[in-house]
Write a protein that holds these residues in place. Structure first.
Motif, PDB file in Angstrom:
ATOM      1  N   TYR A   8       0.891   3.982   2.522  1.00 43.37           N
ATOM      2  CA  TYR A   8       0.117   2.841   3.025  1.00 43.37           C
ATOM      3  C   TYR A   8      -1.307   3.274   3.390  1.00 43.37           C
ATOM      4  CZ  TYR A   8       4.603   0.464   3.266  1.00 43.37           C
ATOM      5  OH  TYR A   8       5.809  -0.100   2.954  1.00 43.37           O
TER       6      TYR A   8
ATOM      7  N   GLN B  93      -2.876   5.765   1.997  1.00 42.58           N
ATOM      8  CA  GLN B  93      -3.540   6.018   0.722  1.00 42.58           C
ATOM      9  C   GLN B  93      -3.997   4.714   0.083  1.00 42.58           C
ATOM     10  OE1 GLN B  93      -1.229   8.469  -1.858  1.00 42.58           O
ATOM     11  NE2 GLN B  93      -2.875   8.762  -3.343  1.00 42.58           N
ATOM     12  N   ARG B  94      -3.134   3.694   0.130  1.00 44.86           N
ATOM     13  CA  ARG B  94      -3.498   2.398  -0.444  1.00 44.86           C
ATOM     14  C   ARG B  94      -4.670   1.772   0.301  1.00 44.86           C
ATOM     15  NH1 ARG B  94       2.209  -0.468  -0.629  1.00 44.86           N
ATOM     16  NH2 ARG B  94       0.905  -2.344  -0.550  1.00 44.86           N
TER      17      ARG B  94
ATOM     18  N   GLU C 191      -7.789   3.432  -0.986  1.00 48.21           N
ATOM     19  CA  GLU C 191      -8.093   2.936  -2.334  1.00 48.21           C
ATOM     20  C   GLU C 191      -8.659   1.521  -2.271  1.00 48.21           C
ATOM     21  OE1 GLU C 191      -4.347   3.353  -4.243  1.00 48.21           O
ATOM     22  OE2 GLU C 191      -4.563   5.519  -4.573  1.00 48.21           O
TER      23      GLU C 191
END
Length: 300
Positions: A67, A69-70, A73
């Motif tokens: 989460y 990392q998302r 991004e």
């Protein structure tokens, strides 16, 4: 909970220690520790298992990691989407560029970029890929532009623009009168090449091998460490070469060199941007990379 805390949590995990994360984020180690503790307090659970030698993600930390990392991004995508509306941006970009990009590609793009974004200043170092990666790791550069993809666990590598190699011959060479030749026909002539390991030479060698031709049969009369030196040697009639069309526009316009198409081989390649996974690029850098993706080299 806020995005800043998730970014710190992600960076600590990626870098493997609070001190390394602090260096990456330009924060003090106590500040990094405090933000991670605040995130742990928010969730009511430990996110890292700490030992005297290293830290590892706890079960809860492993659950949170994708989460975080998302979210990073998504922030990068947001910056890219909004970069088209940021014409009053200011700031200083520090970037590294490999030889062909730094000497022949970017100078033609910096003028149009400067007109569109007059308050962004750019400091560019021209160096090889390993030097660029080293300086990015040391946070001396925001990002780099390189001619061939690399693999590194700490780096994000993404394509930004395309380029093409063509056969370049002296104006009075027997092949200069032809619009196109086969790759096998071109290889019958003496070649002047960049040094082993250069991105330009690698693209050419890959295509020769893909056609089932013998690299050892090439008559290489000279290997030189810069594209400028290769062009000068070809202009002097010492041989022919395959280099980026971006690097010979001036000489072709003056009639000093001739571009010859190769009918049975594609020598197209990508240029790549590279930066640390754990570092969010400033919006000015995102804007610059978006500008590169949107502009064709052929149109400049």
């Amino acid at each position: 909970m806020n995005f800043h805390q998730l970014h710190i949590f992600y960076t600590v995990s990626e870098r493997g220690s609070f001190s390394a994360a602090a260096q990456t984020l330009h924060m003090t180690q106590p500040a990094v520790t405090m933000q991670v503790q605040a995130l742990e307090d928010y969730f009511g659970t430990k996110l890292f298992n700490r030992t005297t030698k290293k830290i590892l993600l706890s079960e809860a930390g492993q659950m949170l990691m994708p989460y975080a990392q998302r979210s990073i991004e998504l922030m990068r995508e947001t910056d890219q989407a909004m970069s088209a509306f940021t014409h009053m941006l200011g700031g200083r970009l520090q970037l590294g560029a490999s030889l062909t990009i730094g000497e022949y590609v970017l100078p033609r793009l910096l003028g149009p970029f400067g007109k569109e974004y007059p308050n962004i200043s750019i400091m560019m170092k021209v160096m090889n890929t390993s030097q660029i990666m080293e300086e990015i790791h040391k946070h001396q550069l925001n990002f780099g532009l390189i001619e061939a993809p690399v693999t590194h666990p700490d780096m994000v590598i993404e394509p930004v623009m395309g380029d093409e190699l063509k056969l370049i011959v002296p104006r009075d060479h027997p092949l200069a009168a032809k619009h196109e030749v086969t790759l096998e026909e071109a290889l019958q002539h003496p070649f002047i090449l960049r040094e082993q390991g250069s991105g330009t030479r690698s693209v050419m060698e890959e295509q020769i091998l893909a056609k089932g031709l013998d690299l050892a049969s090439m008559r290489i009369v000279m290997e030189l460490g810069s594209t400028g030196a290769v062009k000068s040697a070809v202009e002097a009639g010492l041989g022919i070469t395959m280099i980026s069309t971006s690097s010979v526009k001036h000489e072709v316009t003056l009639g000093l060199l001739k571009i010859v198409n190769i009918s049975d081989a594609s020598l197209k390649r990508q240029f790549y941007a590279i930066h640390l996974k754990s570092t969010l690029l400033p919006i000015s850098a995102v804007t610059f990379l978006t500008f590169l993706r949107q502009h064709s080299l052929d149109s400049l």
